[in-house]
Design a protein around this motif. Structure first.
Motif, PDB file in Angstrom:
ATOM      1  N   ARG A   1      -2.806  -6.559 -15.270  1.00  0.00           N
ATOM      2  CA  ARG A   1      -3.698  -5.501 -14.776  1.00  0.00           C
ATOM      3  C   ARG A   1      -2.917  -4.228 -14.444  1.00  0.00           C
ATOM      4  NH1 ARG A   1      -5.818  -9.793 -11.577  1.00  0.00           N
ATOM      5  NH2 ARG A   1      -7.769 -10.610 -12.453  1.00  0.00           N
TER       6      ARG A   1
ATOM      7  N   ARG B   1      -1.626  -2.549 -17.600  1.00  0.00           N
ATOM      8  CA  ARG B   1      -2.763  -1.971 -18.322  1.00  0.00           C
ATOM      9  C   ARG B   1      -3.184  -0.650 -17.678  1.00  0.00           C
ATOM     10  NH1 ARG B   1      -7.691  -5.931 -18.518  1.00  0.00           N
ATOM     11  NH2 ARG B   1      -6.281  -7.073 -19.913  1.00  0.00           N
TER      12      ARG B   1
ATOM     13  N   ARG C   1      -0.619   1.944 -18.486  1.00  0.00           N
ATOM     14  CA  ARG C   1      -0.701   2.307 -19.905  1.00  0.00           C
ATOM     15  C   ARG C   1      -1.842   3.280 -20.144  1.00  0.00           C
ATOM     16  NH1 ARG C   1      -1.344  -2.531 -21.907  1.00  0.00           N
ATOM     17  NH2 ARG C   1       0.880  -2.981 -22.085  1.00  0.00           N
ATOM     18  N   CYS C   2      -2.956   3.056 -19.475  1.00  0.00           N
ATOM     19  CA  CYS C   2      -4.094   3.972 -19.612  1.00  0.00           C
ATOM     20  C   CYS C   2      -3.775   5.344 -19.039  1.00  0.00           C
ATOM     21  CB  CYS C   2      -5.329   3.396 -18.912  1.00  0.00           C
ATOM     22  SG  CYS C   2      -6.026   1.948 -19.719  1.00  0.00           S
TER      23      CYS C   2
ATOM     24  N   THR D   1       0.313  -7.091 -25.983  1.00  0.00           N
ATOM     25  CA  THR D   1      -1.122  -7.020 -25.682  1.00  0.00           C
ATOM     26  C   THR D   1      -1.572  -8.321 -25.033  1.00  0.00           C
ATOM     27  OG1 THR D   1      -1.466  -5.568 -27.571  1.00  0.00           O
ATOM     28  CG2 THR D   1      -3.403  -6.678 -26.676  1.00  0.00           C
TER      29      THR D   1
ATOM     30  N   ASP E   1     -11.769 -11.466 -19.726  1.00  0.00           N
ATOM     31  CA  ASP E   1     -11.575 -10.613 -20.905  1.00  0.00           C
ATOM     32  C   ASP E   1     -11.880 -11.345 -22.215  1.00  0.00           C
ATOM     33  OD1 ASP E   1     -10.699  -8.602 -19.228  1.00  0.00           O
ATOM     34  OD2 ASP E   1      -8.567  -9.042 -19.510  1.00  0.00           O
TER      35      ASP E   1
END
Length: 532
Positions: free
Chosen positions: A113, A116, A119-120, A132, A139
């Motif tokens: 989390r 992620r 990364r966003c 990934t 998910d």
């Protein structure tokens, strides 16, 4: 079990002793200078035995609840986290081996989390060092979409996935699959793309255990240990046998039960571990210049810790040892597999003894113990520090130049052990990891006197963050993550440019050995001459 060290480490021990005697700093030996009391350690029942062994060798005493007050100690070591009250009540002469709220980085779903989210925010180019991953069952729909894409990709190439329980360690519950019909789970798991092109040595898969010490989260101060462990699978890598864990997993807790664990495997040898120095020697034997690789690993460490650093409360007199598991693929790209909280310190093989005993010794040195820390019951000091969070409280960050000592009893034993045939057979021809900073690293006699500027090196711990004045200022007060990320981007760009220039110069020199040796010396320090 004896401590095994190389000549450079012995010289460093002598340098520590000489510097300490020159400046009058405290070596925490049993007798204590000027009648000071012995330093006292307190261990939780599950603490690895090597911690007790090292502290006793250094002249410490173990806390006895029948003879000492409950708070009469200098170091409290636990494998699990401390209670909130432990942090609130810690006194200036006491140290804890964990920061608060750091355990989440070792839980696989939390790490996914956090990475992620970063990364966003900052882009996949910077935060593309983790495979990934999807957290199931939440998910599951997104995983199905990605799974279908991989199956319908160019040439209909088969994709491989690895499934891991979110809260288990030591390889428990892990399996690899290429068909979704084999995906079964009865508790929360993460499913990651499996790196199917790992770097192999004589056909055996490997990964790296990088030891990282966060001395402070405010300001953020990160040290990376220049030694470490390389862990091998004990059967040759084979994608045709995904259910063979001895071929695909490198966990020692699994491979020590494999049929070939004690076999003398081609190039790998017996067991399933190398020291990092031996791995670095292997890279040199293959003509690989690894400076860029190690800096990529350092960036992974910094960027990963940035995911939790803003949420860790500012607490003095704590430090944290993490174990970063890094896989290198066949293109020499490093991938973060996971982060370990309280990494294993058991001594199961010669590589463990060489790395982990020195690691614990240097970790104690990072705690900056001085003469005053032994005066736990001194009247004036005790009265002054009844309120441990007063503004005058001394933290782990050095305010005066500190020398990090290994007592005489230990370094003399290291010198005696140098002649050990076991060591010579195991550790000869090994190299050290490169110094992280390309500028000059100060010696123990040149430690900075400016307040809150950490030493560039403590034992075999190398300062990897902050790595310049901008990142140092950005880590003061409220952590400025954007500025730090920007500096990491700049560093990556500079390293790529520098690497390209070096490669061009190398070609122009037609492989001149003397010039190559000079450049490597500037980057890494003194190397073993046998390589050249």
């Amino acid at each position: 079990m004896s401590i095994l060290h190389n000549t450079s480490h012995q010289q460093r021990c002598f340098t520590r002793k000489y510097t300490a005697e020159c400046h009058g700093f405290f070596s925490p030996m049993a007798t204590g200078p000027c009648g000071t009391e012995t330093l006292v350690f307190r261990l939780h029942e599950s603490t690895p035995e090597v911690v007790r062994e090292v502290l006793l060798e250094r002249g410490w005493e173990e806390h006895d609840p029948l003879e000492r007050d409950q708070g009469d100690w200098n170091l409290y070591w636990r494998t699990s986290g401390f209670r909130k009250s432990d942090y609130q009540n810690v006194l200036p002469w006491q140290r804890l081996n964990h920061h608060p709220n750091t355990m989440c980085i070792a839980r696989k779903d939390c790490l996914v989390r956090n990475l992620r989210r970063m990364r966003c925010t900052y882009g996949a180019t910077l935060y593309g060092f983790s495979p990934t991953a999807f957290i199931l069952p939440n998910d599951y729909t997104r995983f199905l979409e990605e799974y279908a894409k991989s199956r319908l990709g160019p040439g209909g190439k088969r994709g491989y996935w690895i499934c891991k329980p979110v809260d288990l360690s030591r390889g428990r519950g892990i399996f690899i699959f290429d068909d979704i019909k084999h995906l079964t789970y009865d508790s929360p798991v993460i499913v990651q793309k499996y790196i199917s092109n790992p770097l192999l040595i004589s056909g055996y898969k490997l990964d790296l255990r990088i030891y990282v010490c966060v001395k402070s989260f405010s300001p953020l101060t990160i040290y990376t240990y220049q030694e470490g462990l390389v862990r091998f699978a004990t059967e040759k890598y084979d994608l045709a046998s995904l259910d063979n864990l001895f071929s695909h997993l490198t966990n020692t807790s699994i491979n020590k039960f494999g049929p070939f664990y004690t076999t003398d495997k081609e190039r790998v040898g017996q067991g399933c571990k190398w020291t990092m120095g031996k791995f670095r020697t292997f890279l040199h034997s293959q003509g690989i210049n690894e400076l860029l690789l190690w800096q990529k690993i350092n960036n992974i460490v910094t960027l990963t810790l940035l995911t939790i650093a803003p949420s860790v409360p500012s607490t003095s007199n704590c430090l944290e040892l993490f174990g970063f598991d890094i896989l290198i693929d066949s293109n020499f790209k490093p991938w973060l597999l996971e982060v370990n909280y309280s990494p294993a310190l058991s001594l199961e093989c010669p590589a463990d003894v060489m790395v982990k005993k020195s690691l614990v010794n240097d970790l104690i040195d990072l705690m900056n113990y001085t003469v005053i820390d032994s005066l736990r019951k001194g009247g004036n000091l005790h009265q002054e520090q009844k309120h441990p969070y007063s503004s005058s409280r001394r933290s782990l960050m050095p305010q005066t130049p500190l020398v990090h000592l290994i007592p005489k009893s230990v370094y003399e034993r290291k010198l005696l052990n140098q002649s050990s045939n076991c060591y010579r057979q195991f550790a000869s021809n090994e190299c050290k990891l490169p110094a992280i900073h390309t500028h000059r690293v100060e010696s123990s006699c040149q430690r900075t006197q400016e307040r809150n500027i950490p030493s560039l090196r403590v034992g075999d711990f190398i300062l990897t963050f902050p790595f310049n004045d901008v990142t140092r200022k950005a880590s003061q007060g409220t952590l400025d993550v954007k500025t730090i990320v920007r500096e990491v981007r700049k560093l990556k760009s500079q390293l790529r440019s520098s690497q390209a220039r070096k490669e061009n110069r190398k070609k122009e020199r037609n492989g001149g050995t003397a010039a190559i040796k000079k450049n490597l010396h500037l980057c890494f320090g003194v190397l073993d001459t046998h390589i050249f």
